[in-house]
Each structure stands twice: as structure tokens, then as C-alpha cells.
Design a protein around this motif. Structure first.
Motif, PDB file in Angstrom:
ATOM      1  N   GLY A   1      -8.098  -1.557   2.868  1.00 18.28           N
ATOM      2  CA  GLY A   1      -8.620  -0.701   3.929  1.00 18.28           C
ATOM      3  C   GLY A   1      -9.278  -1.414   5.085  1.00 18.28           C
ATOM      4  N   CYS A   2      -9.067  -2.720   5.250  1.00 21.74           N
ATOM      5  CA  CYS A   2      -9.655  -3.405   6.407  1.00 21.74           C
ATOM      6  C   CYS A   2      -8.761  -4.554   6.839  1.00 21.74           C
ATOM      7  N   GLY A   3      -8.861  -4.912   8.115  1.00 17.54           N
ATOM      8  CA  GLY A   3      -8.075  -6.007   8.666  1.00 17.54           C
ATOM      9  C   GLY A   3      -8.685  -6.486   9.968  1.00 17.54           C
ATOM     10  N   ARG A   4      -8.193  -7.623  10.455  1.00 24.31           N
ATOM     11  CA  ARG A   4      -8.720  -8.172  11.704  1.00 24.31           C
ATOM     12  C   ARG A   4      -7.656  -9.026  12.375  1.00 24.31           C
ATOM     13  N   THR A   5      -7.828  -9.201  13.683  1.00 23.68           N
ATOM     14  CA  THR A   5      -6.905 -10.020  14.458  1.00 23.68           C
ATOM     15  C   THR A   5      -7.574 -10.418  15.760  1.00 23.68           C
ATOM     16  N   LEU A   6      -6.995 -11.394  16.460  1.00 22.63           N
ATOM     17  CA  LEU A   6      -7.454 -11.791  17.787  1.00 22.63           C
ATOM     18  C   LEU A   6      -6.443 -11.321  18.820  1.00 22.63           C
ATOM     19  N   THR A   7      -6.925 -10.836  19.959  1.00 20.40           N
ATOM     20  CA  THR A   7      -6.010 -10.471  21.036  1.00 20.40           C
ATOM     21  C   THR A   7      -5.354 -11.729  21.591  1.00 20.40           C
ATOM     22  N   ASP A   8      -4.114 -11.584  22.064  1.00 20.22           N
ATOM     23  CA  ASP A   8      -3.410 -12.733  22.636  1.00 20.22           C
ATOM     24  C   ASP A   8      -3.759 -12.890  24.118  1.00 20.22           C
ATOM     25  N   GLU A   9      -3.018 -13.733  24.817  1.00 18.17           N
ATOM     26  CA  GLU A   9      -3.333 -14.002  26.227  1.00 18.17           C
ATOM     27  C   GLU A   9      -3.180 -12.779  27.116  1.00 18.17           C
ATOM     28  N   ASN A  10      -2.467 -11.755  26.643  1.00 18.20           N
ATOM     29  CA  ASN A  10      -2.301 -10.505  27.393  1.00 18.20           C
ATOM     30  C   ASN A  10      -3.245  -9.408  26.915  1.00 18.20           C
ATOM     31  N   GLY A  11      -4.209  -9.755  26.058  1.00 12.74           N
ATOM     32  CA  GLY A  11      -5.137  -8.769  25.523  1.00 12.74           C
ATOM     33  C   GLY A  11      -4.528  -7.891  24.454  1.00 12.74           C
ATOM     34  N   TYR A  12      -3.366  -8.275  23.928  1.00 11.52           N
ATOM     35  CA  TYR A  12      -2.615  -7.430  22.991  1.00 11.52           C
ATOM     36  C   TYR A  12      -3.073  -7.663  21.557  1.00 11.52           C
ATOM     37  N   TYR A  13      -3.141  -6.569  20.798  1.00 10.44           N
ATOM     38  CA  TYR A  13      -3.427  -6.641  19.362  1.00 10.44           C
ATOM     39  C   TYR A  13      -2.420  -5.767  18.612  1.00 10.44           C
ATOM     40  N   CYS A  14      -2.281  -6.013  17.313  1.00  9.63           N
ATOM     41  CA  CYS A  14      -1.354  -5.218  16.515  1.00  9.63           C
ATOM     42  C   CYS A  14      -1.769  -5.264  15.046  1.00  9.63           C
ATOM     43  N   PHE A  15      -1.706  -4.111  14.374  1.00  7.69           N
ATOM     44  CA  PHE A  15      -1.963  -4.006  12.937  1.00  7.69           C
ATOM     45  C   PHE A  15      -0.834  -3.226  12.282  1.00  7.69           C
ATOM     46  N   ARG A  16      -0.513  -3.597  11.037  1.00  6.24           N
ATOM     47  CA  ARG A  16       0.311  -2.744  10.190  1.00  6.24           C
ATOM     48  C   ARG A  16      -0.600  -2.110   9.161  1.00  6.24           C
ATOM     49  N   SER A  17      -0.373  -0.838   8.876  1.00  5.62           N
ATOM     50  CA  SER A  17      -1.232  -0.155   7.909  1.00  5.62           C
ATOM     51  C   SER A  17      -0.530   1.095   7.398  1.00  5.62           C
TER      52      SER A  17
ATOM     53  N   ALA B   1       0.836  -1.201   0.000  1.00  3.09           N
ATOM     54  CA  ALA B   1       0.000   0.000   0.000  1.00  3.09           C
ATOM     55  C   ALA B   1       0.871   1.252   0.000  1.00  3.09           C
ATOM     56  N   ILE B   2       0.334   2.338  -0.581  1.00  6.37           N
ATOM     57  CA  ILE B   2       1.054   3.611  -0.665  1.00  6.37           C
ATOM     58  C   ILE B   2       0.682   4.484   0.523  1.00  6.37           C
ATOM     59  N   GLY B   3       1.672   5.109   1.142  1.00  3.42           N
ATOM     60  CA  GLY B   3       1.397   6.034   2.234  1.00  3.42           C
ATOM     61  C   GLY B   3       2.388   5.901   3.371  1.00  3.42           C
ATOM     62  N   GLU B   4       2.154   6.695   4.409  1.00  3.34           N
ATOM     63  CA  GLU B   4       3.007   6.664   5.597  1.00  3.34           C
ATOM     64  C   GLU B   4       2.746   5.379   6.368  1.00  3.34           C
ATOM     65  N   ARG B   5       3.737   4.547   6.494  1.00  2.00           N
ATOM     66  CA  ARG B   5       3.590   3.244   7.132  1.00  2.00           C
ATOM     67  C   ARG B   5       3.447   3.412   8.640  1.00  2.00           C
ATOM     68  N   ILE B   6       2.430   2.770   9.205  1.00  2.00           N
ATOM     69  CA  ILE B   6       2.208   2.864  10.648  1.00  2.00           C
ATOM     70  C   ILE B   6       2.002   1.484  11.249  1.00  2.00           C
ATOM     71  N   LEU B   7       2.244   1.410  12.531  1.00  4.89           N
ATOM     72  CA  LEU B   7       1.933   0.233  13.327  1.00  4.89           C
ATOM     73  C   LEU B   7       0.963   0.694  14.408  1.00  4.89           C
ATOM     74  N   LEU B   8      -0.240   0.127  14.425  1.00  4.71           N
ATOM     75  CA  LEU B   8      -1.250   0.447  15.436  1.00  4.71           C
ATOM     76  C   LEU B   8      -1.341  -0.724  16.395  1.00  4.71           C
ATOM     77  N   HIS B   9      -1.092  -0.466  17.669  1.00  2.00           N
ATOM     78  CA  HIS B   9      -1.090  -1.570  18.625  1.00  2.00           C
ATOM     79  C   HIS B   9      -1.634  -1.100  19.969  1.00  2.00           C
ATOM     80  N   GLY B  10      -1.967  -2.056  20.804  1.00  2.00           N
ATOM     81  CA  GLY B  10      -2.493  -1.753  22.132  1.00  2.00           C
ATOM     82  C   GLY B  10      -3.074  -2.991  22.761  1.00  2.00           C
ATOM     83  N   ARG B  11      -3.869  -2.778  23.809  1.00  2.00           N
ATOM     84  CA  ARG B  11      -4.465  -3.897  24.536  1.00  2.00           C
ATOM     85  C   ARG B  11      -5.957  -3.654  24.715  1.00  2.00           C
ATOM     86  N   VAL B  12      -6.715  -4.735  24.785  1.00  2.00           N
ATOM     87  CA  VAL B  12      -8.118  -4.685  25.155  1.00  2.00           C
ATOM     88  C   VAL B  12      -8.193  -5.079  26.630  1.00  2.00           C
ATOM     89  N   LEU B  13      -8.771  -4.181  27.442  1.00  2.00           N
ATOM     90  CA  LEU B  13      -8.744  -4.327  28.899  1.00  2.00           C
ATOM     91  C   LEU B  13     -10.146  -4.191  29.479  1.00  2.00           C
TER      92      LEU B  13
END
Length: 242
Positions: A125-141, A73-85
Motif C-alpha cells: 500500500g505504499c510507494g515512492r519515486t522521483l520526478t524526472d527532468e520534465n517533472g513527470y512521475y508514474c506509479f503502478r498500483s 497485488a489483487i484488484g483493478e490494475r491502474i497506472l497513476l501518472h502526471g507531472r509536478v509543476l
């Protein structure tokens, strides 16, 4: 005997009223009568469930999950990450997280999006993932672009990413959208202006995370999702509270 957790009362002041004329679309969408509460059936709250087999490798990589072989994809490469708590900041594992967004020019891959910006043939323009055992998720976009919308003469949406978090079944879905720290369009957005408490805007803003940034590659942004309590993220499909 199980230890009782602290109870956090809903903070309804964080949520905008359904009718907020500064956001013109709310005039047609807001209900005119009191809402009726309907309880979910057991089949709605217990299924269907999600497992590792529902997520394909690369579903969380928007740089390549729609791209032709060898392209990105064209654009500024980002990593979006965090936790579901939860409200006590305990991780919520095995939770389905989905995102969708405009491309770097501010255009969605949708038949009704007629904005002048070009479509990127390698960006879905879309993606999905499952949180791990620590509630962590991560996307590249890529960082989405701002775009105009027909609210008033010169209304623009700041760069944002839509996000949904699923519980154990399809009806247990929370939807929100996150913004990016430092975006000068945030205080000018009519939709954001509907929030009566500015701290709610901060809870919807992803923070620049230089510690997770990959040098010479990808800028990282951190966004935690809190499901309940007074610390909770504002969800646009749960305006009455969480």
C-alpha cells in the motif's frame, strides 16, 4: 537581468476552515487560537536532500514491491501518472513523490485498521519515486476500495490515494489526496464537503486517461500537482494557502 514571472495571489477561498463540524474529527483537531508562524532554519530548508540512490528499482510499482516472488497485488490494475509543476506550469524535477492507499477491499495495512475487508498478503500500500527532468512521475498500483468511517451513521470515503511531495528537505512537505473521476461517493463524502469551492474538488480528482491506458492490462489515471498560485493543488497540511 532575469525576467520576472507573473505573481499569482493565493486563493484562500479554495481551502476549508479548520473547524468544519460536518467532518466530526475537525472539531477536536482544529485550533482554538490564532496560529503562530515560525520561520524554518537553514538546516531545515536545505537538507537532507534526495537523490537517485535513495530510490530502489520497483519502489513505484505497488503491484509487486510488497509481493512474494511471482505474485502480484489483487484488484483493478491502474497506472497513476502526471507531472509536478510550478504556478507557471514549469516542471519541477528531482522531487520525491510518495503515495499510500488502501487495498482493493478498502483496508489499509495498519494495525489500527479493523475494517472487515481482508488484507492482501501481496500488497503493502505504499510507494515512492522521483520526478524526472520534465517533472513527470508514474506509479503502478491497484484501484483502492471505498471504506466506511465513523463520522455519521453511514459515512463512506470514496476511493482515494494519499500523496506527498517533498522539497529539498523533510520539512518542505506537501500532503494531499486524490480521487477518481466519476466516483459516485465523491459528493457524499463529509471530508470533501468541507471544501467551500467545488473547483477545488476537481483539482483533487484524477482524470481517466485512455491514451496512457495499456490495452488488456492497466487503466491509466492522470493527476498533475501544481505547487503554488491560484491554480495550485489543495494541500491538507497547508490550509492557510500555498
Amino acid at each position: 537581468m532575469a525576467k520576472l514571472g507573473e505573481f499569482y495571489q493565493r486563493d484562500r477561498s479554495l481551502h476549508p476552515p479548520a473547524l468544519t463540524p460536518v467532518y466530526k474529527t475537525s472539531v477536536a483537531r482544529s485550533p482554538r487560537f490564532s496560529l503562530i508562524s515560525l520561520e524554518n532554519s537553514a538546516s531545515e530548508t536545505t537538507g537532507p536532500t534526495f537523490g537517485q540512490g535513495d530510490i530502489a528499482p520497483g519502489d513505484n510499482d505497488l503491484l509487486t514491491n510488497y509481493a512474494a516472488d511471482g505474485e502480484t497485488a489483487i484488484g483493478e490494475r491502474i497506472l497513476l501518472h502526471g507531472r509536478v509543476l510550478d504556478e507557471n506550469r514549469r516542471p519541477v524535477p528531482n522531487t520525491l513523490v510518495e503515495i499510500w492507499q488502501a487495498n482493493a477491499g478498502g483496508r489499509y495495512r495498519h494495525v489500527k485498521d479493523t475494517y472487515f475487508a481482508a488484507l492482501d498478503p501481496n500488497f503493502g500500500g505504499c510507494g515512492r519515486t522521483l520526478t524526472d527532468e520534465n517533472g513527470y512521475y508514474c506509479f503502478r498500483s491497484i484501484k483502492p476500495g471505498a471504506y466506511p468511517f465513523r463520522n455519521y451513521v453511514n459515512s463512506w470515503r470514496p476511493a482515494h490515494i494519499h500523496m506527498s511531495v517533498f522539497g529539498s528537505g523533510f520539512v518542505q512537505r506537501l500532503i494531499t489526496q486524490l480521487y477518481f473521476e466519476g466516483d459516485p461517493l465523491i459528493p457524499h463524502c463529509p471530508i470533501i464537503a468541507t471544501l467551500p469551492d467545488k473547483s477545488a474538488v476537481e483539482q483533487l480528482t484524477a482524470a481517466l486517461d485512455l491514451n496512457a491506458t495499456i490495452p488488456l492490462d492497466t487503466i491509466a489515471w492522470k493527476f498533475d500537482v501544481v505547487l503554488r498560485g491560484r491554480r495550485s493543488t489543495m494541500f491538507e497540511n497547508r490550509m492557510e494557502g500555498n
